[in-house]
Design an enzyme around this catalytic site. Structure first.
Site, PDB file in Angstrom:
ATOM      1  N   PHE A 145       0.838  -1.206   0.000  1.00 37.27           N
ATOM      2  CA  PHE A 145       0.000   0.000   0.000  1.00 37.27           C
ATOM      3  C   PHE A 145       0.869   1.250   0.000  1.00 37.27           C
ATOM      4  CE2 PHE A 145      -2.048   3.343   2.588  1.00 37.27           C
ATOM      5  CZ  PHE A 145      -3.151   3.618   1.805  1.00 37.27           C
ATOM      6  N   TYR A 146       1.815   1.318   0.918  1.00 40.82           N
ATOM      7  CA  TYR A 146       2.652   2.518   1.029  1.00 40.82           C
ATOM      8  C   TYR A 146       3.573   2.685  -0.177  1.00 40.82           C
ATOM      9  CZ  TYR A 146       0.927   3.060   5.768  1.00 40.82           C
ATOM     10  OH  TYR A 146       0.116   3.237   6.849  1.00 40.82           O
ATOM     11  N   VAL A 147       4.091   1.608  -0.707  1.00 42.07           N
ATOM     12  CA  VAL A 147       4.970   1.682  -1.876  1.00 42.07           C
ATOM     13  C   VAL A 147       4.213   2.271  -3.074  1.00 42.07           C
ATOM     14  CG1 VAL A 147       6.240   0.267  -3.571  1.00 42.07           C
ATOM     15  CG2 VAL A 147       6.591  -0.083  -1.113  1.00 42.07           C
TER      16      VAL A 147
END
Length: 173
Positions: A145-147
């Site tokens: 998600f963060y990537v």
């Protein structure tokens, strides 16, 4: 729920009126935090917790927590180290937790909360220095998600990622 099946998300600082006893995102650690610990962290100034609610509905659909943080300069990638002052410790903002209740996952609420958190972190950085937002991802799905939002892994800290404030500023939040 708003008209036509859409949601009218609003982010508010956690307050007594928010119903969080039934919050369930699929990770007991994140569920227990919002149910039992978040208000204590806010009262003790350990973190500020923000919740997403739909219109005037007091049920917490998602939340995140922000607090001050620091990272050792030598834990950052060399390319970023070159752009920062040579202080041993770099100020940062910790996005300590971000969760969406299971029945609201997959509709963009996580992205809404992340952008809200980044906007708040950027505004705070204009008052008190912060070079990046750091997250400690709970699992591989959270890392993915963060990537997607250009967070980069901290080389020496497993499951920790960061997003430089210069990148956040470019988002125009």
């Amino acid at each position: 729920m708003g008209a036509g099946g859409s949601y009218e998300w609003r982010t508010e600082k956690l307050a007594k009126r928010h119903v969080r006893s039934e919050f369930a995102c699929g990770h007991s650690e994140l569920d227990n935090y919002i149910r039992a610990t978040a208000s204590q962290d806010s009262r003790r100034d350990a973190a500020q917790v923000f919740v997403a609610v739909d219109g005037s509905d007091p049920f917490v659909a998602g939340y995140y927590a922000l607090s001050a943080y620091s990272v050792s300069l030598d834990h950052l990638p060399k390319k970023l180290q070159e752009k920062l002052p040579r202080y041993p410790i770099v100020p940062a903002t910790l996005l300590g937790r971000l969760a969406v209740t299971a029945d609201r996952q997959g509709i963009g609420l996580g992205t809404y909360l992340l952008m809200d958190a980044l906007r708040r972190a950027l505004h705070a950085a204009e008052q008190i220095g912060s070079a990046a937002v750091v997250v400690h991802a709970i699992d591989n799905a959270a890392i993915a998600f963060y990537v997607r939002y250009d967070f980069m892994k901290l080389p020496q800290t497993p499951r920790s990622l960061f997003l430089p404030m210069t990148t956040i500023r470019q988002l125009g939040l």
